[in-house]
Design an enzyme around this catalytic site. Structure first.
Site, PDB file in Angstrom:
ATOM      1  N   PRO A 139      -0.489   4.943  11.887  1.00 41.98           N
ATOM      2  CA  PRO A 139      -1.057   5.962  10.999  1.00 41.98           C
ATOM      3  C   PRO A 139      -0.672   5.747   9.536  1.00 41.98           C
ATOM      4  O   PRO A 139      -1.524   5.846   8.641  1.00 41.98           O
ATOM      5  CB  PRO A 139      -0.474   7.277  11.545  1.00 41.98           C
ATOM      6  CG  PRO A 139      -0.106   6.979  12.960  1.00 41.98           C
ATOM      7  CD  PRO A 139       0.327   5.543  12.964  1.00 41.98           C
ATOM      8  N   TYR A 140       0.591   5.466   9.302  1.00 42.04           N
ATOM      9  CA  TYR A 140       1.091   5.276   7.932  1.00 42.04           C
ATOM     10  C   TYR A 140       0.556   3.979   7.324  1.00 42.04           C
ATOM     11  O   TYR A 140       0.068   3.970   6.185  1.00 42.04           O
ATOM     12  CB  TYR A 140       2.616   5.267   7.960  1.00 42.04           C
ATOM     13  CG  TYR A 140       3.278   5.082   6.623  1.00 42.04           C
ATOM     14  CD1 TYR A 140       3.145   6.022   5.611  1.00 42.04           C
ATOM     15  CD2 TYR A 140       4.073   3.959   6.370  1.00 42.04           C
ATOM     16  CE1 TYR A 140       3.770   5.858   4.382  1.00 42.04           C
ATOM     17  CE2 TYR A 140       4.710   3.788   5.151  1.00 42.04           C
ATOM     18  CZ  TYR A 140       4.553   4.737   4.162  1.00 42.04           C
ATOM     19  OH  TYR A 140       5.185   4.562   2.946  1.00 42.04           O
ATOM     20  N   ALA A 141       0.643   2.889   8.091  1.00 38.60           N
ATOM     21  CA  ALA A 141       0.187   1.597   7.576  1.00 38.60           C
ATOM     22  C   ALA A 141      -1.296   1.629   7.223  1.00 38.60           C
ATOM     23  O   ALA A 141      -1.723   1.006   6.249  1.00 38.60           O
ATOM     24  CB  ALA A 141       0.473   0.494   8.589  1.00 38.60           C
TER      25      ALA A 141
END
Length: 242
Positions: free
Chosen positions: A150-152
């Site tokens: 999700p963050y990447a």
């Protein structure tokens, strides 16, 4: 030209805070942006002014167009212009793809992706000739660590936005780059991790330590100041981890 002026989003904590204080020492007048932590933002301003610099704190949600417009207005009305924008504001949500909370994902997208567009729009319109725009990605894009999808994904978007903006500002003498830190000892990174996980990540790089916010602030200082021939780049500042 009047004194060089820098806006630092997410300037109350972590890499943003260290970058704001470093730019203050470099002689910039600094606008410390914060979303909610007024106490820490004021502490950053006090640290800059105590060292002989100039700074103000301005609250703004980076995803809100009206608030970011007011942030840039405050910089121009107080210091007569804007030369550098350091977009360090961001949030992180970790989960396996199979277990994603889509409300949490949407909130992170709002800050990390929409916020980059909103700040980038104002920066592209207002940064003076000879200026610099710096965003923040992550070295996790290369590491491909589980739970970081999700963050990447949001930071992959930040890299794309930044690289395209560099080309859109052709002829303006404004550099646009993104910094992709490795594991760095900030509250954002340390939160929720046990000692063993932190130790493992600290030894992943050949330098066998976590990054410090000062490591990233040094690079911010270089890109904001003497560097005029690095443009449209993603710089992996991670101690050699990838």
């Amino acid at each position: 030209m009047s004194k060089r002026v820098a806006i630092v989003t997410g300037g109350s904590r972590g890499i943003g805070r260290e970058s704001a204080e470093r730019l203050g020492r470099d002689g910039f007048a600094v606008v410390v942006n914060y979303a909610g932590n007024e106490t820490e933002a004021k502490a950053a301003v006090e640290a800059i002014t105590a060292a002989g610099g100039e700074a103000i704190a301005v609250r703004a949600d980076v995803a809100e167009v009206d608030q970011v417009t007011a942030l840039f207005d405050a910089a121009e009305s107080t210091f007569d212009g804007i030369d550098v924008v350091i977009h360090a504001a961001g949030t992180m949500y970790l989960a396996p793809v199979a277990d994603i909370d889509f409300d949490a994902l949407d909130r992170m997208h709002r800050t990390n992706i929409r916020g980059t567009f909103v700040v980038g729009q104002q920066a592209s319109r207002r940064v003076r000739e000879g200026g610099a725009i710096v965003t923040f990605s992550t070295s996790v894009l290369g590491l491909r660590m589980p739970n970081y999808a999700p963050y990447a994904a949001t930071k992959g978007a930040v890299e794309a936005i930044t690289m395209i903006l560099a080309k859109e500002l052709r002829g303006r003498d404004i550099t646009v780059n993104t910094i992709a830190p490795g594991p760095t000892a900030t509250a954002l990174f340390l939160d929720g991790k046990d000692d063993q996980t932190i130790a493992t990540l600290a030894h992943a790089a050949p330098l066998e330590r976590l990054g410090h916010p000062t490591d990233l602030a040094d690079l911010v200082s270089f890109l904001a100041g003497p560097s005029r021939w690095i443009n449209g780049q993603t710089i992996r500042s991670n101690g050699g981890i990838v």
